[in-house]
Enzyme design. Structure first.
Site, PDB file in Angstrom:
ATOM      1  N   PRO A   2       0.831  -1.205   0.000  1.00 57.51           N
ATOM      2  CA  PRO A   2       0.000   0.000   0.000  1.00 57.51           C
ATOM      3  C   PRO A   2       0.869   1.260   0.000  1.00 57.51           C
ATOM      4  O   PRO A   2       1.786   1.391   0.802  1.00 57.51           O
ATOM      5  CB  PRO A   2      -0.797  -0.130   1.299  1.00 57.51           C
ATOM      6  CG  PRO A   2      -0.814  -1.593   1.585  1.00 57.51           C
ATOM      7  CD  PRO A   2       0.516  -2.093   1.111  1.00 57.51           C
ATOM      8  N   GLU A   3       0.588   2.163  -0.931  1.00 57.70           N
ATOM      9  CA  GLU A   3       1.315   3.426  -1.004  1.00 57.70           C
ATOM     10  C   GLU A   3       0.419   4.538  -0.466  1.00 57.70           C
ATOM     11  O   GLU A   3      -0.681   4.282   0.028  1.00 57.70           O
ATOM     12  CB  GLU A   3       1.775   3.672  -2.437  1.00 57.70           C
ATOM     13  CG  GLU A   3       2.733   2.589  -2.932  1.00 57.70           C
ATOM     14  CD  GLU A   3       3.406   2.934  -4.248  1.00 57.70           C
ATOM     15  OE1 GLU A   3       3.376   4.105  -4.644  1.00 57.70           O
ATOM     16  OE2 GLU A   3       3.969   2.031  -4.875  1.00 57.70           O
TER      17      GLU A   3
END
Length: 270
Positions: A2-3
């Site tokens: 996840p960014e």
């Protein structure tokens, strides 16, 4: 992993369901994540959750006496559910609120983190040295130029350094450099003021678009409702090795910078 857009999507997804509610029970099924999970069963019950904020890729769940610091690691996610919904194999922690709302932390690879601090969270060792937020007023072309000058490292590595700017992960670094027309292999110190301005604007535009579309669906990410993000549909260069550039039809190249997959169009990015 996840960014920033995925973490921001998670923040926006869970906050309306839990802010203003009091913790009733904390169920810890797996206390061995990236770092040991503190004894939240004795800390949180009875406390009201005041806010859910984000700093870089960290989520900050604030109460009056202290703050939870959450990181989703490589494959973590947060879901809103109910105590009657049986936990899965990788559902490690349930934050149960007084109205039976459950915030469930799932992390298949156990690289995530759930920590607690009673000090100012921005001074925590994980947060205090982070660079500015890419969507904040402190990040622009002039700032990027000041941090790039006399640096010989690749510009892609520069913008992925969380001490320079937070949250520009691999997907969005590739996309922003393509949008700005800058070769990811360029030495950071070779960028002009105009190029830094273009790149800062591209980073903001790419991240804003990804947040608006719910994050990028790659492997494990899903938002608080279990629905995937949709930004993958709009990727211009990432994951398109060997395909025609959408601008000029030259083949997209794939190589590595710092062990990370890097994509470029040799014609459009100079």
């Amino acid at each position: 992993m996840p960014e920033l857009p995925e973490v921001e999507t998670s923040r926006a997804g869970i906050a309306p369901h839990i802010v203003g509610k009091s913790f009733r029970e904390i169920i810890i099924r797996q206390a061995r994540l990236r770092w040991p999970v503190p004894p939240l069963q004795t800390t949180l019950p009875g406390l009201e959750l005041l806010s859910v904020a984000r700093r870089g890729k960290y989520l900050l769940l604030a109460t009056q006496p202290g703050c939870l610091i959450l990181h989703l690691g490589m494959s973590g996610n947060l879901r809103i559910t109910h105590p009657d919904h049986a936990p899965g194999k990788h559902d490690h922690i349930d934050f149960v609120f007084a109205d039976d709302t459950v915030l469930r932390f799932n992390d298949q690879r156990k690289f995530g983190a759930v920590l607690w601090t009673e000090d100012e969270p921005q001074l925590h060792a994980l947060l205090r040295d982070l660079g500015p937020e890419p969507l904040g007023a402190d990040f622009d072309g002039a700032y990027l130029l000041s941090r790039a000058q006399k640096r010989s490292l690749a510009v892609k590595s520069l913008i992925m350094d969380s001490h320079i700017v937070v949250g520009v992960g691999n997907i969005y670094a590739n996309e922003a450099l393509f949008m700005a027309g800058i070769d990811p292999l360029r030495a950071a110190g070779s960028l002009s003021a105009a190029e830094c301005g273009r790149l800062a604007a591209a980073i903001r535009q790419v991240l804003s678009a990804a947040i608006a579309q719910g994050g990028t669906t790659l492997r494990d990410f899903a938002n608080a409702d279990g629905k995937p993000g949709y930004f993958k549909q709009s990727l211009n260069v990432y994951g398109r090795a060997g395909l025609d550039c959408l601008n000029c039809a030259a083949p997209i190249e794939l190589f590595k910078i710092g062990q990370r997959a890097t994509y470029r169009c040799r014609v459009c990015q100079v």
